[in-house]
Design an enzyme around this catalytic site. Sequence first.
Site, PDB file in Angstrom:
ATOM      1  N   GLU A   1     -10.716  -2.574  -4.779  1.00 50.01           N
ATOM      2  CA  GLU A   1     -10.012  -1.620  -3.927  1.00 50.01           C
ATOM      3  C   GLU A   1      -8.695  -1.188  -4.558  1.00 50.01           C
ATOM      4  OE1 GLU A   1      -8.354  -1.171   0.669  1.00 50.01           O
ATOM      5  OE2 GLU A   1      -9.068  -3.117  -0.058  1.00 50.01           O
TER       6      GLU A   1
ATOM      7  N   ASP B   1     -13.877   5.036 -11.752  1.00 50.62           N
ATOM      8  CA  ASP B   1     -14.290   6.423 -11.532  1.00 50.62           C
ATOM      9  C   ASP B   1     -13.270   7.347 -12.195  1.00 50.62           C
ATOM     10  OD1 ASP B   1     -15.714   8.585 -10.593  1.00 50.62           O
ATOM     11  OD2 ASP B   1     -14.626   8.670  -8.704  1.00 50.62           O
TER      12      ASP B   1
ATOM     13  N   GLU C   1      -1.091  -8.417   4.430  1.00 50.41           N
ATOM     14  CA  GLU C   1      -2.498  -8.490   4.822  1.00 50.41           C
ATOM     15  C   GLU C   1      -3.059  -9.855   4.468  1.00 50.41           C
ATOM     16  OE1 GLU C   1      -4.795  -5.282   3.289  1.00 50.41           O
ATOM     17  OE2 GLU C   1      -3.222  -3.780   3.662  1.00 50.41           O
TER      18      GLU C   1
ATOM     19  N   HIS D   1     -18.878   0.345   2.354  1.00 43.39           N
ATOM     20  CA  HIS D   1     -17.742  -0.468   1.919  1.00 43.39           C
ATOM     21  C   HIS D   1     -17.784  -0.498   0.389  1.00 43.39           C
ATOM     22  CE1 HIS D   1     -16.993  -1.665   6.035  1.00 43.39           C
ATOM     23  NE2 HIS D   1     -18.226  -2.134   6.156  1.00 43.39           N
TER      24      HIS D   1
ATOM     25  N   ARG E   1       0.825  -1.209   0.000  1.00 36.52           N
ATOM     26  CA  ARG E   1       0.000   0.000   0.000  1.00 36.52           C
ATOM     27  C   ARG E   1       0.862   1.263   0.000  1.00 36.52           C
ATOM     28  NH1 ARG E   1      -5.470  -0.640   1.174  1.00 36.52           N
ATOM     29  NH2 ARG E   1      -6.080  -2.750   1.795  1.00 36.52           N
TER      30      ARG E   1
ATOM     31  N   CYS F   1     -15.779  -1.395  -1.815  1.00 39.94           N
ATOM     32  CA  CYS F   1     -15.245  -2.576  -2.499  1.00 39.94           C
ATOM     33  C   CYS F   1     -16.318  -3.640  -2.699  1.00 39.94           C
ATOM     34  CB  CYS F   1     -14.085  -3.173  -1.706  1.00 39.94           C
ATOM     35  SG  CYS F   1     -12.740  -1.999  -1.466  1.00 39.94           S
TER      36      CYS F   1
END
Length: 780
Positions: free
Chosen positions: A467, A524, A456, A746, A427, A748
């Site tokens: 995501e 988007d 993760e 959420h 990330r 995602c």
Amino acid sequence: MSEAGRVPSPATPVVVAAAAPEERKGKEPEREKLPPIVSAGAGATAGLDRGAKGQISTFSSFISAVSPKKEAAENRSSPAHLIFPNIKNVRDQPPVSLDVRQKQRISMDASSSEVKAPVLPECILPIQPKTMKDFQEDVEKVKSSGDWKAVHDFYLTTFDSFPELNAAFKKDATASFNTIEDSGINAKFVNAVYDTLINTPQDIQKTVLKGIINSLLREWKGPRTKDDLRAYFILLQNPQFNNTSTYVIYAHLLRQIATLVEADHHFLVHWFKKRYSRLSQKRFKQLVERLLQFISLRLFPAKPEEFPPITKCSWWIPSAAKVLALLNTANNLVHPPLIPYTDFYNSTLDHIDLMEEYHTWQNFGNSHRFSFCQYPFVISIAAKKIIIQRDSEQQMINIARQSLVDKVSRRQRPDMNMLFLNMKVRRTHLVSDSLDELTRKRADLKKKLKVTFVGEAGLDMGGLTKEWFLLLIRQIFHPDYGMFTYHKDSHCHWFSSFKCDNYSEFRLVGILMGLAVYNSITLDIRFPPCCYKKLLSPPIIPSDQNIPVGICSVTVDDLCQIMPELAHGLSELLSHEGNVEEDFYSTFQVFQEEFGIIKSYNLKPGGDKISVTNQNRKEYVQLYTDFLLNKSIYKQFAAFYYGFHSVCASNALMLLRPEEVEILVCGSPDLDMYALQRSTQYDGYAKTDLTIKYFWDVVLGFPLDLQKKLLHFTTGSDRVPVGGMADLNFKISKNETSTNWLPVAHTCFNQLCLPPYKSKKDLKQKLIIGISNSEGFGLE
């Protein structure tokens, strides 16, 4: 071999007929001057040509009137039912040109009013039987007398032959046939005659249909004159062809129009453009709908016995599709279009075997096989998405299967991970890690995407992939990153013209867009429409790497979609009535700021010494627009182009308009909140719960801007997937927290977590605060 060399290019909508050898020989030099109408090549009319004269007699042999008993039964409900019981000498149609689709993107709007067609033979017309005023007076007399004789005689004479048809409706009987912009037809008179026809007694309607049959027979047998085009133009507008009992006649009319030579098609296209841009667009839409209905009912007839067997009239649908292509071209020549391009969609095609159509189009590109994919404008975006998805899935399977075979051949143990494009990213280094992974795994881009965030736990069931897209797009398009400039006036991003040493990150954005289409993810992203036009220029990667890509014809209208103020200034320059050179004092230069330094670029050699004048201002505006949208960002956009096509290189992409590519990438802007309500799933709530009732009462009462904010808050985008709201898999979950809390989303998983608010007022207040102040994954 490159993709361009491996896959046959798809063809465009077919509108050009093959002239007979002797006819072509005499006309070819003049026809070469014509800009091309959207076409699939000269051979595309195989099976529709008129045939040798020895075969003509078969046309009349299969025309017969309905029996008196059936005629009496139908007198009240429909026009004369005319049938063609023995259709012979019919061949399948048409072959597909291999190279036209690329040309079409450039030449679609190339037809101009200056097109000069070959001079056709003169025709001596009969004397005009009645004026429009005379006809209307006769119709008025019918209301008082009930005597239709005068009106019947008019229809009997007018529709008996092509010369009579021309004489009746020609504005000026002495006018010469010398303009592509004006058919010379009195359109108001045509409308009045047809509007009256559908309300006349059945014997008059039968008279008209029999007259059309005789006219088509004579045209089929005899030499064509210059006035025949007017007759076709008039007959095509006949509202009687809405009735299935007239479809056999309609089919032969369409066939004769479809087999006209290219020069004639140019005339018809421009006449339709002129006729309907000046008068009712509603009539143009009715004309399109009539052809679409004809195709639909031929595919799925309500009463199969009404039509000849499909095996004996295989040319019906190709003929109708070609005439539709003429109307589609006319529609695209008008700005703005007469009707939306979506009005050409035929939803019936959503229910046929689309992949069979697609494979026919791919595998028999240059043979006598018809496919609706030759006419992509009639295929809906939903149907095209199905084709693209299935084509993508097949490519994924093929790539995965090849990887498996390679492993086995090297006697290595197969690993399930080899079947996916596995992205492992941190990330904290999202862009650089993503770029490295995609560069290193370039051969796996067409595998199913799976994302893992380092450190993760969790499996990617779709949420992590979405995501990853959201976070990456958010970071890349941030103004501080410098790759794209956000224009507040137009609410869109555009490529930064700053020069750099490495354009690989632009390639990354192209790959991201390609992966989104490939994996059915809505992004988007806010690019202007001309971006997608450039993305299809050309629609397949050229085999020659020296051929420029991403270059398309641009206008001030395209610039207005990005920089409206600048476009307005250029428009004022074009319309300025004074002395441009003295008032504007400009030269053929453009100035841009790069890292605080103003740099100048010449728009043409020696541009800094060439003043902009009244005489050359059009050239200046065109060069200025081309520089901003093409030349100044060429390297950036080329990298973006190659990135997108490295994932989406497929003939399926060739079916799309630029607007449709945008919808596939970003979704549709049309919201239907009632459809969202019907498809919403609930977790912890039932649709009958009071909180849920409050929620939908509030949301359905929201203005459009708040509805878009809600959608963006819960899904990460304010647009709808191609499949509609149902494809969002929207879920409302019960959030067992204090009702003082705001709703949580959420993105995602397209999930809204809603506390059990006790009143509609409280729910509305909290919901508006939440959706109006959210920014990405937190609050502003």
